[in-house]
Design a protein around this motif. Structure first.
Motif, PDB file in Angstrom:
ATOM      1  N   LEU A 203      26.393   4.013   0.027  1.00 27.41           N
ATOM      2  CA  LEU A 203      27.211   2.997   0.687  1.00 27.41           C
ATOM      3  C   LEU A 203      27.917   3.530   1.924  1.00 27.41           C
ATOM      4  O   LEU A 203      28.607   2.771   2.608  1.00 27.41           O
ATOM      5  N   LYS A 204      27.764   4.816   2.204  1.00 21.79           N
ATOM      6  CA  LYS A 204      28.435   5.433   3.340  1.00 21.79           C
ATOM      7  C   LYS A 204      27.577   5.314   4.587  1.00 21.79           C
ATOM      8  O   LYS A 204      26.440   5.808   4.651  1.00 21.79           O
ATOM      9  N   ASP A 205      28.096   4.648   5.603  1.00 19.79           N
ATOM     10  CA  ASP A 205      27.425   4.498   6.894  1.00 19.79           C
ATOM     11  C   ASP A 205      25.989   3.987   6.708  1.00 19.79           C
ATOM     12  O   ASP A 205      25.766   3.033   5.980  1.00 19.79           O
ATOM     13  N   ASN A 206      25.023   4.661   7.337  1.00 21.72           N
ATOM     14  CA  ASN A 206      23.615   4.256   7.235  1.00 21.72           C
ATOM     15  C   ASN A 206      22.798   5.219   6.387  1.00 21.72           C
ATOM     16  O   ASN A 206      21.573   5.334   6.564  1.00 21.72           O
ATOM     17  N   ASN A 207      23.454   5.914   5.480  1.00 16.94           N
ATOM     18  CA  ASN A 207      22.749   6.921   4.675  1.00 16.94           C
ATOM     19  C   ASN A 207      21.690   6.310   3.761  1.00 16.94           C
ATOM     20  O   ASN A 207      20.768   7.008   3.328  1.00 16.94           O
ATOM     21  N   HIS A 208      21.826   5.013   3.479  1.00 16.56           N
ATOM     22  CA  HIS A 208      20.821   4.366   2.628  1.00 16.56           C
ATOM     23  C   HIS A 208      19.444   4.369   3.281  1.00 16.56           C
ATOM     24  O   HIS A 208      18.424   4.312   2.589  1.00 16.56           O
ATOM     25  N   GLN A 209      19.408   4.445   4.618  1.00 18.69           N
ATOM     26  CA  GLN A 209      18.118   4.493   5.309  1.00 18.69           C
ATOM     27  C   GLN A 209      17.381   5.801   5.020  1.00 18.69           C
ATOM     28  O   GLN A 209      16.155   5.821   4.913  1.00 18.69           O
ATOM     29  N   TYR A 210      18.135   6.884   4.897  1.00 21.49           N
ATOM     30  CA  TYR A 210      17.514   8.168   4.533  1.00 21.49           C
ATOM     31  C   TYR A 210      16.927   8.088   3.132  1.00 21.49           C
ATOM     32  O   TYR A 210      15.788   8.526   2.896  1.00 21.49           O
ATOM     33  N   VAL A 211      17.684   7.513   2.199  1.00 15.95           N
ATOM     34  CA  VAL A 211      17.206   7.390   0.814  1.00 15.95           C
ATOM     35  C   VAL A 211      15.974   6.489   0.768  1.00 15.95           C
ATOM     36  O   VAL A 211      15.005   6.780   0.048  1.00 15.95           O
ATOM     37  N   ALA A 212      15.988   5.409   1.535  1.00 18.48           N
ATOM     38  CA  ALA A 212      14.838   4.507   1.564  1.00 18.48           C
ATOM     39  C   ALA A 212      13.592   5.226   2.076  1.00 18.48           C
ATOM     40  O   ALA A 212      12.477   5.013   1.572  1.00 18.48           O
ATOM     41  N   SER A 213      13.758   6.104   3.063  1.00 18.02           N
ATOM     42  CA  SER A 213      12.622   6.859   3.594  1.00 18.02           C
ATOM     43  C   SER A 213      12.082   7.840   2.558  1.00 18.02           C
ATOM     44  O   SER A 213      10.872   8.034   2.444  1.00 18.02           O
ATOM     45  N   VAL A 214      13.000   8.462   1.800  1.00 18.80           N
ATOM     46  CA  VAL A 214      12.567   9.382   0.745  1.00 18.80           C
ATOM     47  C   VAL A 214      11.805   8.620  -0.342  1.00 18.80           C
ATOM     48  O   VAL A 214      10.750   9.056  -0.812  1.00 18.80           O
ATOM     49  N   LEU A 215      12.307   7.457  -0.709  1.00 18.56           N
ATOM     50  CA  LEU A 215      11.667   6.659  -1.759  1.00 18.56           C
ATOM     51  C   LEU A 215      10.334   6.068  -1.304  1.00 18.56           C
ATOM     52  O   LEU A 215       9.533   5.649  -2.144  1.00 18.56           O
ATOM     53  N   SER A 216      10.104   6.032  -0.001  1.00 14.12           N
ATOM     54  CA  SER A 216       8.855   5.452   0.488  1.00 14.12           C
ATOM     55  C   SER A 216       7.634   6.279   0.088  1.00 14.12           C
ATOM     56  O   SER A 216       6.504   5.803   0.180  1.00 14.12           O
ATOM     57  N   TYR A 217       7.861   7.515  -0.364  1.00 17.50           N
ATOM     58  CA  TYR A 217       6.746   8.344  -0.823  1.00 17.50           C
ATOM     59  C   TYR A 217       6.273   7.950  -2.220  1.00 17.50           C
ATOM     60  O   TYR A 217       5.204   8.371  -2.654  1.00 17.50           O
ATOM     61  N   LEU A 218       7.058   7.155  -2.936  1.00 14.02           N
ATOM     62  CA  LEU A 218       6.640   6.713  -4.263  1.00 14.02           C
ATOM     63  C   LEU A 218       5.525   5.684  -4.142  1.00 14.02           C
ATOM     64  O   LEU A 218       5.570   4.792  -3.282  1.00 14.02           O
ATOM     65  N   ASN A 219       4.557   5.780  -5.019  1.00 14.12           N
ATOM     66  CA  ASN A 219       3.402   4.873  -5.011  1.00 14.12           C
ATOM     67  C   ASN A 219       3.804   3.533  -5.626  1.00 14.12           C
ATOM     68  O   ASN A 219       4.130   3.449  -6.810  1.00 14.12           O
ATOM     69  N   GLU A 220       3.777   2.476  -4.821  1.00 14.04           N
ATOM     70  CA  GLU A 220       4.209   1.154  -5.294  1.00 14.04           C
ATOM     71  C   GLU A 220       3.252   0.556  -6.305  1.00 14.04           C
ATOM     72  O   GLU A 220       3.617  -0.345  -7.054  1.00 14.04           O
ATOM     73  N   SER A 221       2.026   1.045  -6.338  1.00 13.62           N
ATOM     74  CA  SER A 221       1.043   0.494  -7.278  1.00 13.62           C
ATOM     75  C   SER A 221       1.211   1.044  -8.688  1.00 13.62           C
ATOM     76  O   SER A 221       0.577   0.551  -9.617  1.00 13.62           O
ATOM     77  N   LYS A 222       2.058   2.058  -8.841  1.00 14.55           N
ATOM     78  CA  LYS A 222       2.293   2.652 -10.154  1.00 14.55           C
ATOM     79  C   LYS A 222       3.666   2.259 -10.671  1.00 14.55           C
ATOM     80  O   LYS A 222       4.614   2.135  -9.888  1.00 14.55           O
ATOM     81  N   PRO A 223       3.823   2.057 -11.985  1.00 13.40           N
ATOM     82  CA  PRO A 223       5.155   1.777 -12.541  1.00 13.40           C
ATOM     83  C   PRO A 223       6.099   2.954 -12.299  1.00 13.40           C
ATOM     84  O   PRO A 223       5.669   4.116 -12.281  1.00 13.40           O
ATOM     85  N   ILE A 224       7.373   2.643 -12.109  1.00 17.57           N
ATOM     86  CA  ILE A 224       8.393   3.685 -11.958  1.00 17.57           C
ATOM     87  C   ILE A 224       9.070   3.890 -13.311  1.00 17.57           C
ATOM     88  O   ILE A 224       9.651   2.953 -13.876  1.00 17.57           O
ATOM     89  N   LEU A 225       8.971   5.078 -13.841  1.00 18.19           N
ATOM     90  CA  LEU A 225       9.577   5.427 -15.127  1.00 18.19           C
ATOM     91  C   LEU A 225      10.924   6.078 -14.832  1.00 18.19           C
ATOM     92  O   LEU A 225      11.013   7.281 -14.575  1.00 18.19           O
ATOM     93  N   TYR A 226      11.976   5.277 -14.849  1.00 20.97           N
ATOM     94  CA  TYR A 226      13.309   5.718 -14.418  1.00 20.97           C
ATOM     95  C   TYR A 226      14.029   6.422 -15.567  1.00 20.97           C
ATOM     96  O   TYR A 226      14.408   5.792 -16.556  1.00 20.97           O
ATOM     97  N   ASP A 227      14.235   7.724 -15.421  1.00 18.04           N
ATOM     98  CA  ASP A 227      14.836   8.525 -16.494  1.00 18.04           C
ATOM     99  C   ASP A 227      16.348   8.311 -16.564  1.00 18.04           C
ATOM    100  O   ASP A 227      17.050   8.409 -15.553  1.00 18.04           O
ATOM    101  N   THR A 228      16.850   8.002 -17.776  1.00 15.27           N
ATOM    102  CA  THR A 228      18.295   7.940 -18.025  1.00 15.27           C
ATOM    103  C   THR A 228      18.709   8.935 -19.100  1.00 15.27           C
ATOM    104  O   THR A 228      19.849   8.916 -19.548  1.00 15.27           O
ATOM    105  N   TYR A 229      17.789   9.798 -19.496  1.00 13.61           N
ATOM    106  CA  TYR A 229      18.071  10.790 -20.542  1.00 13.61           C
ATOM    107  C   TYR A 229      18.769  12.014 -19.957  1.00 13.61           C
ATOM    108  O   TYR A 229      19.784  12.473 -20.480  1.00 13.61           O
ATOM    109  N   TYR A 230      18.232  12.543 -18.867  1.00 11.40           N
ATOM    110  CA  TYR A 230      18.830  13.711 -18.228  1.00 11.40           C
ATOM    111  C   TYR A 230      19.896  13.259 -17.233  1.00 11.40           C
ATOM    112  O   TYR A 230      19.663  13.167 -16.034  1.00 11.40           O
TER     113      TYR A 230
END
Length: 306
Positions: A203-230
């Protein structure tokens, strides 16, 4: 005075909790509530599964597939557990892991903390792919500044880097902090700046754009298994005591009760120990002595001898 203290404590502003919980339901600065909600909007066509059990148990089912997504300050996999992740990626799946420091002997990967001689340094992060956002993003909170010091260049691709500058915006040091490592038919993505995914930095400034760019490497055709255990922070209340201590009012009530019991034990103990002994007063035996002598005279009838 006691009533005044209670009033002041009840009405004072609660301090900001900077605990790095990374829990998906925590709205504190270093929780990941915003990330959890935004993933649904960023990957609208992608199935997102929340995994609340250990990877070792979850990956025993070999039919599970997708991108296993980990974000936490520290992630310590057991040897058997990491072997399951290797098999998972080898079958053609992906693993994204953002954590402070990654040392994996099998991949010939090592990390270190990037240091500089600058008294007041500023950290900047950017991606190396020219087709993505290549701007430098600054994060004002102090971070660990981990970068990769050793990696297998034949199987590893550098995706992003960390740049340290001084107060005059002159670069002092830099290093790779985001990589892709090929393994079998899949990919491992290692990112050493998990603080970027927290509520505060998103939520700080435009830092969400950096995170969005990092997440763009994830394959959208595959399910995302979001870990909440660790996660460093607890996802849910696991005991009544944790519920009591998590609330300011209940916590103060609990401490007040403990102090009251302590006072009761101390003062009650002192009062019980100081028993006043019962002292029986001496009896006047003059009358009994006179009767004894008189009976002796009467029974013996030897007045002269006595």
């Amino acid at each position: 005075m006691f009533a005044l203290i209670i009033f002041m404590e009840a009405n004072k502003k609660a301090p900001i909790n900077w605990f790095p919980s990374y829990a998906t339901n925590h709205k504190i600065p270093y929780g990941t509530f915003v990330l959890t909600e935004e993933l649904k909007h960023v990957f609208k066509e992608t199935e997102i599964q929340t995994i609340s059990q250990s990877p070792y148990l979850f990956l025993k089912d070999t039919t599970n597939s997708g991108t296993y997504f980990f974000v936490n300050e520290i992630i310590n996999f057991g040897e058997a557990e990491f072997d399951e992740l290797l098999k998972f990626v080898e079958r053609g799946n992906d693993v994204f892991m953002s954590t402070n420091g990654v040392n994996i002997k099998k991949f010939n990967l090592k990390t270190k903390e990037l240091a500089s001689n600058v008294f007041k340094e500023h950290s900047f992060y950017k991606l190396l792919n020219k087709n993505l956002d290549s701007n430098e993003y600054a994060f004002d909170r102090k971070t660990y500044n981990f970068v990769f010091s050793k990696m297998d260049v034949s199987k590893t691709t550098a995706l992003g880097k960390l740049i340290i500058k001084n107060s005059d915006s002159i670069q002092e040091a830099e290093g790779v902090n985001f990589i892709k490592h090929r393994y079998g038919k899949g990919q491992f993505y290692f990112h050493t700046f998990p603080e970027a995914f927290t509520n505060y930095n998103l939520l700080k400034d435009n830092n969400h754009q950096y995170v969005a760019s990092v997440l763009s490497y994830l394959n959208e055709s595959k399910p995302i298994l979001y870990d909440t255990y660790y996660k460093t922070g607890k996802e849910k209340i696991t005991s009544p005591m944790h519920y009591i201590l998590s609330s300011d009012n209940l916590r103060w009530a609990y401490f007040t009760a403990l102090i009251g019991v302590l006072f009761f034990v101390v003062f009650k103990g002192k009062r019980t120990q100081r028993i006043i002994p019962v002292i029986t007063p001496l009896k006047n035996q003059t009358l009994a002595f006179t009767r004894t002598i008189a009976n002796m005279y009467y029974e013996k009838s030897e007045h002269k001898s006595i």
